[in-house]
Design a protein around this motif. Structure first.
Motif, short mmCIF file in Angstrom:
data_model
loop_
_atom_site.label_atom_id
_atom_site.label_comp_id
_atom_site.label_asym_id
_atom_site.label_seq_id
_atom_site.Cartn_x
_atom_site.Cartn_y
_atom_site.Cartn_z
N ILE A 195 0.85 -1.20 0.00
CA ILE A 195 0.00 0.00 0.00
C ILE A 195 0.88 1.24 0.00
O ILE A 195 1.01 1.97 1.00
N VAL A 196 1.50 1.49 -1.14
CA VAL A 196 2.39 2.66 -1.31
C VAL A 196 2.04 3.35 -2.63
O VAL A 196 1.49 2.74 -3.54
N ASP A 197 2.38 4.65 -2.70
CA ASP A 197 2.09 5.46 -3.89
C ASP A 197 0.65 5.27 -4.35
O ASP A 197 0.36 5.01 -5.52
N ILE A 198 -0.27 5.38 -3.39
CA ILE A 198 -1.67 5.04 -3.68
C ILE A 198 -2.38 6.16 -4.44
O ILE A 198 -2.00 7.33 -4.36
N LYS A 199 -3.43 5.78 -5.14
CA LYS A 199 -4.22 6.72 -5.93
C LYS A 199 -5.64 6.87 -5.40
O LYS A 199 -6.38 7.76 -5.80
N GLU A 200 -6.04 5.95 -4.52
CA GLU A 200 -7.37 5.97 -3.93
C GLU A 200 -7.23 6.02 -2.40
O GLU A 200 -6.15 5.76 -1.87
N PRO A 201 -8.32 6.34 -1.68
CA PRO A 201 -8.26 6.29 -0.22
C PRO A 201 -7.74 4.94 0.26
O PRO A 201 -7.92 3.91 -0.40
N VAL A 202 -7.11 4.93 1.42
CA VAL A 202 -6.40 3.73 1.89
C VAL A 202 -7.30 2.51 1.97
O VAL A 202 -6.87 1.39 1.64
N ASP A 203 -8.55 2.67 2.41
CA ASP A 203 -9.42 1.49 2.54
C ASP A 203 -9.74 0.88 1.18
O ASP A 203 -9.84 -0.34 1.04
N VAL A 204 -9.85 1.74 0.15
CA VAL A 204 -10.13 1.24 -1.20
C VAL A 204 -8.91 0.49 -1.75
O VAL A 204 -9.04 -0.57 -2.36
N GLU A 205 -7.72 1.04 -1.52
CA GLU A 205 -6.49 0.39 -1.98
C GLU A 205 -6.33 -0.99 -1.33
O GLU A 205 -5.91 -1.95 -1.98
N ILE A 206 -6.68 -1.08 -0.04
CA ILE A 206 -6.59 -2.38 0.64
C ILE A 206 -7.56 -3.37 0.02
O ILE A 206 -7.23 -4.54 -0.19
N VAL A 207 -8.78 -2.91 -0.28
CA VAL A 207 -9.77 -3.79 -0.90
C VAL A 207 -9.24 -4.35 -2.22
O VAL A 207 -9.43 -5.54 -2.53
N TYR A 208 -8.57 -3.51 -3.02
CA TYR A 208 -8.00 -4.00 -4.28
C TYR A 208 -7.05 -5.17 -4.01
O TYR A 208 -7.06 -6.18 -4.74
N LYS A 209 -6.21 -5.04 -2.99
CA LYS A 209 -5.24 -6.09 -2.67
C LYS A 209 -5.93 -7.33 -2.12
O LYS A 209 -5.49 -8.46 -2.39
N VAL A 210 -6.99 -7.13 -1.36
CA VAL A 210 -7.75 -8.28 -0.84
C VAL A 210 -8.40 -9.04 -1.98
O VAL A 210 -8.32 -10.27 -2.07
N ARG A 211 -9.03 -8.32 -2.89
CA ARG A 211 -9.75 -8.96 -3.99
C ARG A 211 -8.81 -9.64 -4.98
O ARG A 211 -9.18 -10.64 -5.60
N SER A 212 -7.59 -9.12 -5.09
CA SER A 212 -6.62 -9.75 -5.99
C SER A 212 -5.94 -10.96 -5.35
O SER A 212 -5.21 -11.68 -6.02
N GLY A 213 -6.19 -11.16 -4.05
CA GLY A 213 -5.58 -12.29 -3.35
C GLY A 213 -4.20 -12.01 -2.80
O GLY A 213 -3.55 -12.91 -2.27
N ASP A 214 -3.75 -10.75 -2.89
CA ASP A 214 -2.42 -10.40 -2.38
C ASP A 214 -2.38 -10.34 -0.86
O ASP A 214 -1.31 -10.45 -0.26
N ILE A 215 -3.53 -10.12 -0.24
CA ILE A 215 -3.63 -10.09 1.21
C ILE A 215 -4.69 -11.09 1.65
O ILE A 215 -5.80 -11.11 1.11
N ILE A 216 -4.35 -11.92 2.63
CA ILE A 216 -5.29 -12.93 3.15
C ILE A 216 -6.12 -12.26 4.24
O ILE A 216 -5.62 -11.95 5.32
#
Length: 274
Positions: A210-231
């Motif tokens: 979660i670096v150099d983000i373009k969206e609010p932090v909670d949205v960026e985390i959701v992207y990583k969750v949905r991509s499977g990068d974060i369990i």
């Protein structure tokens, strides 16, 4: 005409019976109930709700919210470490983070990022991060005790509170019959950052991802969750929610109210604070 009505009612009964049976089959074969799954060990009787530490983010000028958080902690016999949130006017700190977010959202991101750094630095195996506009279910300890019985050991994030409707259709059917149910699900689109826990490995991953983000932090985390990068896992319904009112709006997005996610038994209401 009578026969048609009988047939229609019979079809409804059959469909409803099938849904009920599918629900119980889903529960029976759910991965969270698989005895072979390695589970994470928590001591829910400690003063940090089973985690190694609890952080509460609070702006220096919001002592009113701090007092509410202290009341919640006292009522549940918990210890919160208050972290002074980064202000949207702290340009010296905000300029250290490379993104195009507005100052309020950048300050929110910086506050959470610094906490991830602290969790990694202190080598906490788990930590709960709270924002200062939250309310707890009265029986939060009991809820978390049940969650820990099924939480897989490889978890990296755990949303105790979120701004979405997580879970399966089968669970929602069960809630029709028993609205006191809470259940753990693999996160889909959890959203919001008012009440989530991270493991040590989760902190390291968030710091990297979660670096150099373009969206609010909670949205960026959701992207990583949905991509499977974060369990990530979510409790449904949320056991910790944001309380909102027109005369005390969000410090990050003051012009929005969003959806209300009511608790079954509010701690703040029990204490007479809302």
């Amino acid at each position: 005409m009578y026969q048609m009505k009988v047939c229609k009612n019979l079809k409804i009964i059959i469909i409803f019976s099938i849904l009920i049976n599918l629900t119980f089959l889903f529960i029976l074969f759910s991965p969270s109930n698989n005895s072979e799954t390695q589970l994470y060990e928590f001591n829910v009787t400690n003063r940090t709700l089973g985690f190694d530490h609890i952080y509460a983010i609070n702006l220096a000028n919001r002592q009113d919210r701090r007092h509410r958080m202290e009341a919640i902690a006292s009522s549940h016999n918990l210890d919160f470490e208050f972290f002074t949130a980064i202000s949207k006017d702290d340009y010296e700190t905000l300029n250290q983070y490379k993104n195009d977010l507005d100052p309020s959202h950048k300050a929110c991101y910086a506050s959470h990022y610094i906490l991830w750094e602290l969790i990694a630095h202190n080598r906490y195996m788990s930590a709960l991060i709270l924002e200062d506009d939250v309310d707890f279910e009265i029986d939060i300890v009991s809820i978390m005790s049940k969650v820990y019985q099924v939480l897989p050991a490889d978890w990296e994030m755990l949303y105790i509170g979120h701004c979405s409707s997580e879970g399966s259709i089968f669970f929602k059917i069960r809630q029709w019959f028993d609205n006191s149910l809470f259940q753990l699900f693999k996160s889909d689109t959890p959203a919001c950052t008012h009440a989530y826990a991270i493991s040590y490995s989760g902190a390291l991953k968030l710091l990297k991802e979660i670096v150099d983000i373009k969206e609010p932090v909670d949205v960026e985390i959701v992207y990583k969750v949905r991509s499977g990068d974060i369990i990530s896992y979510s409790i449904e319904p949320s056991a910790i929610v944001q309380w909102k009112s027109l005369d005390d709006p969000s410090d990050v997005s003051p012009g929005t109210m969003g959806s209300q996610w009511p608790l079954k038994n509010s701690t703040l209401r029990f204490l007479g604070l809302i």
